[in-house]
Enzyme design. Structure first.
Site, PDB file in Angstrom:
ATOM      1  N   LYS A  41       0.847  -1.206   0.000  1.00 26.25           N
ATOM      2  CA  LYS A  41       0.000   0.000   0.000  1.00 26.25           C
ATOM      3  C   LYS A  41       0.878   1.251   0.000  1.00 26.25           C
ATOM      4  O   LYS A  41       2.087   1.183   0.309  1.00 26.25           O
ATOM      5  CB  LYS A  41      -0.911  -0.022   1.228  1.00 26.25           C
ATOM      6  CG  LYS A  41      -0.174  -0.085   2.560  1.00 26.25           C
ATOM      7  CD  LYS A  41      -1.107  -0.517   3.690  1.00 26.25           C
ATOM      8  CE  LYS A  41      -0.374  -0.502   5.019  1.00 26.25           C
ATOM      9  NZ  LYS A  41      -1.153  -1.155   6.090  1.00 26.25           N
ATOM     10  N   TYR A 256      16.148  29.247  10.745  1.00 24.84           N
ATOM     11  CA  TYR A 256      14.925  29.932  11.167  1.00 24.84           C
ATOM     12  C   TYR A 256      14.760  29.878  12.678  1.00 24.84           C
ATOM     13  O   TYR A 256      15.031  28.853  13.309  1.00 24.84           O
ATOM     14  CB  TYR A 256      13.700  29.261  10.536  1.00 24.84           C
ATOM     15  CG  TYR A 256      13.492  29.581   9.078  1.00 24.84           C
ATOM     16  CD1 TYR A 256      13.286  30.894   8.649  1.00 24.84           C
ATOM     17  CD2 TYR A 256      13.475  28.568   8.130  1.00 24.84           C
ATOM     18  CE1 TYR A 256      13.070  31.175   7.303  1.00 24.84           C
ATOM     19  CE2 TYR A 256      13.250  28.839   6.789  1.00 24.84           C
ATOM     20  CZ  TYR A 256      13.057  30.152   6.387  1.00 24.84           C
ATOM     21  OH  TYR A 256      12.839  30.415   5.073  1.00 24.84           O
TER      22      TYR A 256
HETATM   23  C1  LIG Z   1      -0.406  -2.106   6.769  1.00 23.36           C
HETATM   24  C2  LIG Z   1      -1.037  -3.416   7.094  1.00 23.36           C
HETATM   25  C3  LIG Z   1      -0.251  -4.576   7.171  1.00 23.36           C
HETATM   26  C4  LIG Z   1       1.263  -4.552   7.158  1.00 23.36           C
HETATM   27  O1  LIG Z   1       1.716  -4.057   8.390  1.00 23.36           O
HETATM   28  P1  LIG Z   1       3.289  -3.902   8.727  1.00 23.36           P
HETATM   29  O2  LIG Z   1       3.287  -3.482  10.139  1.00 23.36           O
HETATM   30  O3  LIG Z   1       3.807  -2.852   7.807  1.00 23.36           O
HETATM   31  O4  LIG Z   1       3.901  -5.222   8.490  1.00 23.36           O
HETATM   32  C5  LIG Z   1      -0.914  -5.794   7.327  1.00 23.36           C
HETATM   33  N1  LIG Z   1      -2.269  -5.845   7.426  1.00 23.36           N
HETATM   34  C6  LIG Z   1      -3.042  -4.744   7.378  1.00 23.36           C
HETATM   35  C7  LIG Z   1      -4.517  -4.869   7.508  1.00 23.36           C
HETATM   36  C8  LIG Z   1      -2.450  -3.492   7.227  1.00 23.36           C
HETATM   37  O5  LIG Z   1      -3.217  -2.392   7.223  1.00 23.36           O
END
Ligand SMILES: *Cc1c(COP(=O)(O)O)cnc(C)c1O
Length: 371
Positions: A41, A256
């Site tokens: 994702k 800054y």
């Molecule tokens: C993002 C996600 C994962 C992966 O999680 P990690 O901690 O990056 O391994 C797995 N399952 C779901 C439902 C997620 O949203």
């Protein structure tokens, strides 16, 4: 995607696809017979969906999880034979888009299940996952709704999933409670493959493996389990160019807000990367001590606030001619690991990765290159 040449921008992001493939193989071995899927994702955690997915496919991954349908469609184009799931579920009225694209929604509520069933045989042909909430209270039907759905003859999910809230802390009592709730619901779906584990659970909670594990962050080299040695290979290297080196007398301030006052004659290198590139402003100005950069493997501290396009580093400790205009400075890499930068900015490696910007020369190291 064509990359930006370094001469026209300030920083280079190197992504080691061989390290991603090696990380996949390590996680697949830890899965001990369960299928190892890959979570890609958010553009594969910011590292480039198509390139990363192709490397994962070659390493053996066959099931992939995106968040949204548009990501899943991109992945379908890149890997026509992959099984592709969209974790964020079914938007109202979108069932036809999923069936046309051959993407499996992860159905997270009874309304979503109902809409999916209304899509009839087209939906049944593509398949969907059912998400059951076991205690994170984010997405998913309740355990009792799931058990009820198991008796619905028109509904035959391709996969049953749940997600863990505290797997990064293996001793947390929530883990055992989520595993046991999932195990109980799973009894109602004897024929359906089941998946619970994220990266942390894949590495540290053998009881959470079931039929498929779903790591994300560990593929990309991030620390999944808090307070242990990270067994994953570092994937990302972020370097930026020195624009100029300034000699500053004591009493001068840098950046800054004049938050950094120099106490000695100092050499300050101005480096071509800032918060617009995803280098978080808090790294220079948060509650933690300021982040460090590395010059040829030697650590040097940031001086003052991170600005939009630039940071300042104090290179006084290095030899007079150790740093000059045009040199590259490491912000993330072998010396300064991803999770160190995250900690300095009071966040996690996931956020640092997914915020990395677009203004980089991007270099991909192919699996097998130089080894
Ligand atoms: C993002 C996600 C994962 C992966 O999680 P990690 O901690 O990056 O391994 C797995 N399952 C779901 C439902 C997620 O949203």
């Amino acid at each position: 995607m064509t990359t930006i040449p370094l001469a026209e921008t300030g920083a280079r992001l190197t992504i080691d696809l061989g390290a991603i493939a090696a990380n996949y193989r390590l996680l697949a071995a830890r899965a001990q017979g369960a299928e190892c899927a890959a979570v890609v994702k958010a553009d594969a955690y910011g590292l480039g969906l198509e390139r990363v997915a192709a490397a994962l496919w070659l390493a053996g991954a066959r099931s992939f999880f995106t968040a949204h349908l548009f990501e899943a469609k991109r992945l379908r184009e890149a890997l026509p034979e992959a099984r592709v799931y969209a974790l964020s579920g079914l938007a109202p009225g979108a069932a036809g888009r999923f069936t046309n694209a051959g993407v499996r929604p992860v159905l997270g509520s009874l309304e979503e299940v109902r809409e999916w069933l209304e899509a009839g045989t087209a939906a049944a042909r593509v398949g969907a996952a059912l998400h059951v909430d076991t205690g994170i209270n984010r997405l998913g039907v309740s355990p009792s709704e799931a058990v009820e759905l198991a008796t619905e003859s028109r509904f035959d999910p391709a996969l049953l999933i749940s997600h863990m809230a505290c797997a990064d802390t293996p001793g947390h009592p929530k883990n055992e409670s989520q595993i046991s709730v999932f195990y109980r619901v799973a009894q109602s779906f004897p024929e359906t493959p089941k998946s619970l584990a994220n990266s942390a659970a894949t590495l540290a909670l053998p009881g959470a493996r079931f039929d498929m594990v779903r790591p994300g962050i560990a593929l990309y080299g991030g620390e999944a389990v808090a307070g242990t040695d990270n067994p994953m290979r570092q994937v990302v290297r972020l370097e930026a160019r020195v624009v100029q080196v300034r000699q500053c007398p004591p009493g001068e301030t840098v950046g800054y807000g004049a938050t950094c006052t120099l106490t000695r004659p100092s050499r300050i290198a101005i480096v071509s990367l800032g918060y617009a590139d995803g280098y978080l402003r808090l790294a220079g100005d948060g509650e933690a001590s300021p982040a460090e950069a590395a010059v040829n493997g030697r650590r040097v501290p940031l001086a003052g606030r991170v600005s939009m396009d630039l940071i300042a580093i104090d290179v006084t400790e290095l030899g007079e001619s150790a740093v000059k205009r045009g040199d590259m400075v490491e912000l993330i890499g072998d010396t300064i690991c991803l999770d160190e930068v995250a900690a300095r900015a009071s966040t996690i490696g996931y956020e640092v990765l997914t915020r990395l910007g677009e203004r980089f020369e991007r270099v991909y190291i192919e699996p097998g290159a130089g080894q």
